[in-house]
Write a protein that holds these residues in place. Structure first.
Motif, PDB file in Angstrom:
ATOM      1  N   ILE A   3     -68.369 -72.257 -42.389  1.00 57.26           N
ATOM      2  CA  ILE A   3     -68.487 -72.969 -43.657  1.00 57.26           C
ATOM      3  C   ILE A   3     -68.001 -74.400 -43.453  1.00 57.26           C
ATOM      4  O   ILE A   3     -66.903 -74.627 -42.929  1.00 57.26           O
ATOM      5  N   THR A   4     -68.811 -75.351 -43.869  1.00 50.38           N
ATOM      6  CA  THR A   4     -68.479 -76.757 -43.630  1.00 50.38           C
ATOM      7  C   THR A   4     -68.152 -77.541 -44.901  1.00 50.38           C
ATOM      8  O   THR A   4     -67.503 -78.591 -44.829  1.00 50.38           O
ATOM      9  N   GLY A   5     -68.600 -77.082 -46.053  1.00 46.36           N
ATOM     10  CA  GLY A   5     -68.333 -77.835 -47.277  1.00 46.36           C
ATOM     11  C   GLY A   5     -69.051 -77.225 -48.464  1.00 46.36           C
ATOM     12  O   GLY A   5     -69.727 -76.197 -48.349  1.00 46.36           O
ATOM     13  N   TYR A   6     -68.903 -77.883 -49.601  1.00 46.34           N
ATOM     14  CA  TYR A   6     -69.610 -77.405 -50.790  1.00 46.34           C
ATOM     15  C   TYR A   6     -69.940 -78.583 -51.697  1.00 46.34           C
ATOM     16  O   TYR A   6     -69.332 -79.649 -51.623  1.00 46.34           O
ATOM     17  N   ARG A   7     -70.946 -78.395 -52.530  1.00 42.67           N
ATOM     18  CA  ARG A   7     -71.351 -79.379 -53.518  1.00 42.67           C
ATOM     19  C   ARG A   7     -71.490 -78.707 -54.880  1.00 42.67           C
ATOM     20  O   ARG A   7     -71.819 -77.516 -54.960  1.00 42.67           O
ATOM     21  N   CYS A   8     -71.261 -79.480 -55.925  1.00 34.98           N
ATOM     22  CA  CYS A   8     -71.367 -78.957 -57.285  1.00 34.98           C
ATOM     23  C   CYS A   8     -72.512 -79.627 -58.031  1.00 34.98           C
ATOM     24  O   CYS A   8     -72.705 -80.843 -57.937  1.00 34.98           O
ATOM     25  N   LEU A   9     -73.254 -78.838 -58.767  1.00 34.99           N
ATOM     26  CA  LEU A   9     -74.289 -79.325 -59.660  1.00 34.99           C
ATOM     27  C   LEU A   9     -74.028 -78.747 -61.050  1.00 34.99           C
ATOM     28  O   LEU A   9     -73.410 -77.684 -61.187  1.00 34.99           O
ATOM     29  N   SER A  10     -74.525 -79.444 -62.068  1.00 30.40           N
ATOM     30  CA  SER A  10     -74.428 -78.925 -63.434  1.00 30.40           C
ATOM     31  C   SER A  10     -75.794 -78.986 -64.086  1.00 30.40           C
ATOM     32  O   SER A  10     -76.388 -80.065 -64.194  1.00 30.40           O
ATOM     33  N   SER A  11     -76.286 -77.843 -64.477  1.00 26.62           N
ATOM     34  CA  SER A  11     -77.522 -77.773 -65.229  1.00 26.62           C
ATOM     35  C   SER A  11     -77.214 -77.251 -66.629  1.00 26.62           C
ATOM     36  O   SER A  11     -76.040 -77.146 -67.019  1.00 26.62           O
ATOM     37  N   VAL A  36     -72.731 -74.027 -57.611  1.00 26.51           N
ATOM     38  CA  VAL A  36     -72.038 -74.436 -56.389  1.00 26.51           C
ATOM     39  C   VAL A  36     -72.936 -74.140 -55.201  1.00 26.51           C
ATOM     40  O   VAL A  36     -73.487 -73.035 -55.087  1.00 26.51           O
ATOM     41  N   LEU A  37     -73.089 -75.121 -54.335  1.00 26.00           N
ATOM     42  CA  LEU A  37     -73.869 -74.954 -53.103  1.00 26.00           C
ATOM     43  C   LEU A  37     -72.900 -74.977 -51.929  1.00 26.00           C
ATOM     44  O   LEU A  37     -72.243 -75.989 -51.669  1.00 26.00           O
ATOM     45  N   LEU A  38     -72.774 -73.853 -51.242  1.00 28.42           N
ATOM     46  CA  LEU A  38     -71.836 -73.688 -50.138  1.00 28.42           C
ATOM     47  C   LEU A  38     -72.586 -73.895 -48.826  1.00 28.42           C
ATOM     48  O   LEU A  38     -73.560 -73.193 -48.530  1.00 28.42           O
ATOM     49  N   VAL A  47     -75.880 -70.135 -52.641  1.00 30.04           N
ATOM     50  CA  VAL A  47     -75.883 -70.522 -54.047  1.00 30.04           C
ATOM     51  C   VAL A  47     -74.904 -69.639 -54.812  1.00 30.04           C
ATOM     52  O   VAL A  47     -74.991 -68.409 -54.755  1.00 30.04           O
ATOM     53  N   GLY A  48     -73.992 -70.275 -55.525  1.00 31.51           N
ATOM     54  CA  GLY A  48     -73.095 -69.573 -56.428  1.00 31.51           C
ATOM     55  C   GLY A  48     -73.213 -70.174 -57.811  1.00 31.51           C
ATOM     56  O   GLY A  48     -73.396 -71.382 -57.956  1.00 31.51           O
ATOM     57  N   THR A  49     -73.119 -69.357 -58.845  1.00 31.12           N
ATOM     58  CA  THR A  49     -73.194 -69.858 -60.211  1.00 31.12           C
ATOM     59  C   THR A  49     -72.046 -69.282 -61.028  1.00 31.12           C
ATOM     60  O   THR A  49     -71.551 -68.196 -60.734  1.00 31.12           O
ATOM     61  N   GLY A  50     -71.639 -70.038 -62.032  1.00 32.91           N
ATOM     62  CA  GLY A  50     -70.639 -69.502 -62.952  1.00 32.91           C
ATOM     63  C   GLY A  50     -69.530 -70.448 -63.326  1.00 32.91           C
ATOM     64  O   GLY A  50     -69.195 -70.602 -64.493  1.00 32.91           O
ATOM     65  N   SER A  51     -68.899 -71.124 -62.349  1.00 35.30           N
ATOM     66  CA  SER A  51     -67.710 -71.910 -62.674  1.00 35.30           C
ATOM     67  C   SER A  51     -67.454 -72.982 -61.624  1.00 35.30           C
ATOM     68  O   SER A  51     -67.738 -72.786 -60.435  1.00 35.30           O
ATOM     69  N   HIS A  52     -66.884 -74.093 -62.078  1.00 33.67           N
ATOM     70  CA  HIS A  52     -66.417 -75.148 -61.179  1.00 33.67           C
ATOM     71  C   HIS A  52     -64.892 -75.241 -61.170  1.00 33.67           C
ATOM     72  O   HIS A  52     -64.341 -76.188 -60.597  1.00 33.67           O
ATOM     73  N   ARG A  53     -64.229 -74.270 -61.728  1.00 35.19           N
ATOM     74  CA  ARG A  53     -62.795 -74.369 -61.901  1.00 35.19           C
ATOM     75  C   ARG A  53     -62.030 -74.117 -60.604  1.00 35.19           C
ATOM     76  O   ARG A  53     -62.260 -73.135 -59.900  1.00 35.19           O
ATOM     77  N   ASP A  54     -61.121 -75.039 -60.291  1.00 40.66           N
ATOM     78  CA  ASP A  54     -60.145 -74.907 -59.194  1.00 40.66           C
ATOM     79  C   ASP A  54     -60.788 -74.729 -57.818  1.00 40.66           C
ATOM     80  O   ASP A  54     -60.176 -74.161 -56.906  1.00 40.66           O
ATOM     81  N   LEU A  55     -61.986 -75.263 -57.627  1.00 38.89           N
ATOM     82  CA  LEU A  55     -62.656 -75.091 -56.341  1.00 38.89           C
ATOM     83  C   LEU A  55     -61.920 -75.793 -55.210  1.00 38.89           C
ATOM     84  O   LEU A  55     -61.829 -75.265 -54.088  1.00 38.89           O
ATOM     85  N   ASP A  56     -61.394 -76.989 -55.475  1.00 40.21           N
ATOM     86  CA  ASP A  56     -60.658 -77.714 -54.430  1.00 40.21           C
ATOM     87  C   ASP A  56     -59.423 -76.940 -53.982  1.00 40.21           C
ATOM     88  O   ASP A  56     -59.045 -76.978 -52.799  1.00 40.21           O
ATOM     89  N   GLN A  57     -58.792 -76.249 -54.904  1.00 42.46           N
ATOM     90  CA  GLN A  57     -57.607 -75.466 -54.573  1.00 42.46           C
ATOM     91  C   GLN A  57     -57.957 -74.221 -53.769  1.00 42.46           C
ATOM     92  O   GLN A  57     -57.213 -73.795 -52.879  1.00 42.46           O
ATOM     93  N   ILE A  58     -59.125 -73.638 -54.048  1.00 45.56           N
ATOM     94  CA  ILE A  58     -59.530 -72.387 -53.412  1.00 45.56           C
ATOM     95  C   ILE A  58     -60.193 -72.611 -52.055  1.00 45.56           C
ATOM     96  O   ILE A  58     -60.016 -71.811 -51.121  1.00 45.56           O
ATOM     97  N   PHE A  59     -60.933 -73.704 -51.919  1.00 46.08           N
ATOM     98  CA  PHE A  59     -61.803 -73.903 -50.761  1.00 46.08           C
ATOM     99  C   PHE A  59     -61.091 -73.818 -49.405  1.00 46.08           C
ATOM    100  O   PHE A  59     -61.680 -73.298 -48.442  1.00 46.08           O
ATOM    101  N   PRO A  60     -59.846 -74.304 -49.257  1.00 42.34           N
ATOM    102  CA  PRO A  60     -59.205 -74.191 -47.938  1.00 42.34           C
ATOM    103  C   PRO A  60     -59.146 -72.768 -47.386  1.00 42.34           C
ATOM    104  O   PRO A  60     -59.067 -72.574 -46.172  1.00 42.34           O
ATOM    105  N   ALA A  61     -59.222 -71.778 -48.256  1.00 46.05           N
ATOM    106  CA  ALA A  61     -59.175 -70.379 -47.800  1.00 46.05           C
ATOM    107  C   ALA A  61     -60.430 -69.993 -47.031  1.00 46.05           C
ATOM    108  O   ALA A  61     -60.401 -69.062 -46.210  1.00 46.05           O
ATOM    109  N   ILE A  62     -61.540 -70.684 -47.283  1.00 40.30           N
ATOM    110  CA  ILE A  62     -62.793 -70.306 -46.627  1.00 40.30           C
ATOM    111  C   ILE A  62     -63.346 -71.407 -45.727  1.00 40.30           C
ATOM    112  O   ILE A  62     -64.273 -71.149 -44.949  1.00 40.30           O
ATOM    113  N   GLU A  63     -62.803 -72.582 -45.769  1.00 39.56           N
ATOM    114  CA  GLU A  63     -63.312 -73.687 -44.958  1.00 39.56           C
ATOM    115  C   GLU A  63     -63.179 -73.358 -43.471  1.00 39.56           C
ATOM    116  O   GLU A  63     -62.128 -72.909 -42.999  1.00 39.56           O
TER     117      GLU A  63
END
Length: 380
Positions: A3-11, A36-38, A47-63
Motif C-alpha cells: 500500500i502506497t497511499g490513498y486519495r479522497c473523493l466526495s460525491s 476513498v481510493l487506496l 475502492v472504499g466508501t462510507g467515511s473520511h473520518r480519521d483516515l490520517d490517524q488510521i493510515f499508518p497501520a496499513i501503509e
C-alpha cells in the motif's frame, strides 16, 4: 504488493425524495457520498466508501503493508487507535479502508468478492426501506409500490411518535407489498427514540392491530437489559446493532438475550460484518445488514454467511459518478461478477461536478438526536 497511499473523493447521492427518521430528515434528498481510493505499488486501486473520518490517524497501520492480509490489517487499524478508542466516527474510517482492502485482494485474484468470501449464490434477500418519515401517504405508497414491482415482500417504516399514524402508514406499506405476498413482512424503526416503558406501551398499541416482524432500535443502543425486557414482553422480534462500533459492543446484548435480529451497519465495513455474523451464528441468531444501498460490498459478504436473513434496500440508484455491479430484482439484490467489490468510480465526472447540496449531517438531520427523545409523555 504494498500500500502506497490513498486519495479522497466526495460525491453525492440524490435520493429523489426527503430521507430521514424520527430524529430529523434531509429535505433536499441529497446527501454526501465519501469515497476513498487506496493505492498500491502494482497499480491496483481499492475502492472504499462510507467515511473520511480519521483516515490520517488510521493510515499508518496499513501503509507499506501487503493489502491482501486484510484480517490482520483490520486488527492493526484497531490497534492504531487503541488509546483514543475505535468507537464512533473513527470506526467509519476503519470500515472504509477495510472495504478498499477487500477490493484490492479480490481484484488481485481476479474474483468478485462474493466468490472470494465463499458464497455459492449471488442472490441476497432484501426488504424495502424508504427512510420515509417525511413522505406523505401518497409518496409513501408510491415508493413501496415501486419496490413491490421489483419483487419485495417486506418493508420497514420509520416512525415512533404516534401509534395511530404508524399503524395507518404500516397498513399502506402492507397494501403496496401485498401483490407479492398474502401477509407482507412489516418492520417499524424507532431509531432509539423511546425509553423502555414508552416502547412497551407503543408496541402494545401496534400489536393490537398488526403482526409486526420486528421493532428496530427501540431503545438506546447500549441498553442491553432494556432490550432483553422488551423482547420478553412483545411478540415482535427486537432488531438492533447498526450503530454498534465493534464486535465487543454486542457482548451484553448477546449475553442478556436483548437482541433477536442482529443488525450491522454497512458503513462499518466488511470484516466487522463477518465477525458479527459469525458471533451471531454461534448463538443461532440471524444477521441483517443496514444501509446496504450505499455500501454494496456488504451484499457480497451477506451472500457468504450462513445466517443472513435479509438486507435493507433503501434505493435502487447509485451515487453520482459511481457504478455498482448489482441488480435490485426478485425481492433482493443480485451481485455481479466484476472482480473486487463491484464499485467503479468516474473520477473526472466527480471532479467536474459543481453541485451544491445539503449535508446529511446538517442541523436537524437524521443523525442528530431529537430533543426530548425518550422523555415524551404522549405521542406527537
Amino acid at each position: 504488493m504494498k500500500i502506497t497511499g490513498y486519495r479522497c473523493l466526495s460525491s453525492v447521492h440524490n435520493w429523489g425524495r426527503p430521507v430521514g427518521d424520527v430524529n430529523g430528515f434531509v429535505a433536499s434528498g441529497i446527501t454526501e457520498f465519501p469515497i476513498v481510493l487506496l493505492e498500491t505499488d502494482v497499480g491496483i486501486t481499492g475502492v472504499g466508501t462510507g467515511s473520511h473520518r480519521d483516515l490520517d490517524q488510521i493510515f499508518p497501520a496499513i501503509e507499506g503493508q501487503d493489502p491482501r492480509a486484510v484480517s490482520a490489517l483490520y486488527d492493526r487499524m484497531l490497534a492504531q487507535v487503541f488509546k483514543s478508542g475505535h468507537g464512533g466516527a473513527t470506526f467509519g474510517g476503519i470500515g472504509t479502508f477495510d472495504m478498499a482492502l477487500w477490493d484490492i485482494k479480490a481484484k488481485a485474484l481476479g474474483e468478485p468478492l462474493w466468490r472470494l468470501l465463499g458464497a455459492r449464490d449471488k442472490f441476497v434477500p432484501g426488504y424495502a426501506s424508504g427512510l420515509d418519515i417525511a413522505l406523505d401517504d401518497d409518496a409513501l405508497s408510491s415508493f413501496y409500490v415501486g419496490m413491490a414491482e421489483r419483487g419485495y415482500t417486506a418493508g420497514k417504516l420509520k416512525g415512533g411518535r404516534d401509534h395511530e399514524d404508524d399503524i395507518r402508514r404500516l397498513t399502506l406499506v402492507e397494501d403496496a407489498l401485498s401483490i407479492n405476498a398474502r401477509k407482507p413482512g412489516l418492520m417499524l424503526d424507532a431509531n432509539e427514540s423511546w425509553n423502555l416503558k414508552q416502547a412497551e406501551r407503543f408496541m402494545a398499541k401496534i400489536e393490537d392491530e398488526l403482526d409486526l416482524t420486528w421493532i428496530e432500535e427501540p431503545l438506546r443502543r447500549w441498553d442491553a437489559a432494556g432490550h432483553a425486557r422488551l423482547s420478553r414482553s412483545i411478540r415482535a422480534a427486537v432488531a438492533t446493532g447498526e450503530n454498534l462500533t465493534g464486535l465487543e459492543q454486542y457482548s451484553q446484548l448477546f449475553d442478556l438475550g436483548g437482541i433477536d435480529i442482529v443488525q450491522v451497519g454497512s458503513v462499518w465495513g466488511i470484516t466487522h460484518f463477518l465477525r458479527v455474523a459469525h458471533a451471531a451464528h454461534s448463538r443461532n441468531l440471524p444477521v441483517s445488514p443496514v444501509g446496504l444501498t450505499l455500501n454494496s460490498a456488504l451484499a457480497a459478504a451477506a451472500a457468504s454467511v450462513p445466517n443472513h436473513l435479509t438486507a435493507e434496500v433503501q434505493d435502487v440508484n447509485a451515487p453520482f459518478g459511481v457504478t455498482i455491479d448489482q441488480e435490485f430484482i426478485d425481492g433482493g439484490i443480485v451481485v455481479g461478477d466484476t472482480p473486487g467489490v463491484g464499485v467503479s468510480i468516474d473520477e473526472e465526472a466527480i471532479a467536474a461536478q459543481a453541485t451544491t447540496h445539503a449535508g446529511w449531517l446538517a442541523p436537524g438531520g437524521p443523525h442528530v438526536r431529537s430533543e426530548r427523545a425518550g422523555l415524551r409523555l404522549v405521542g406527537e
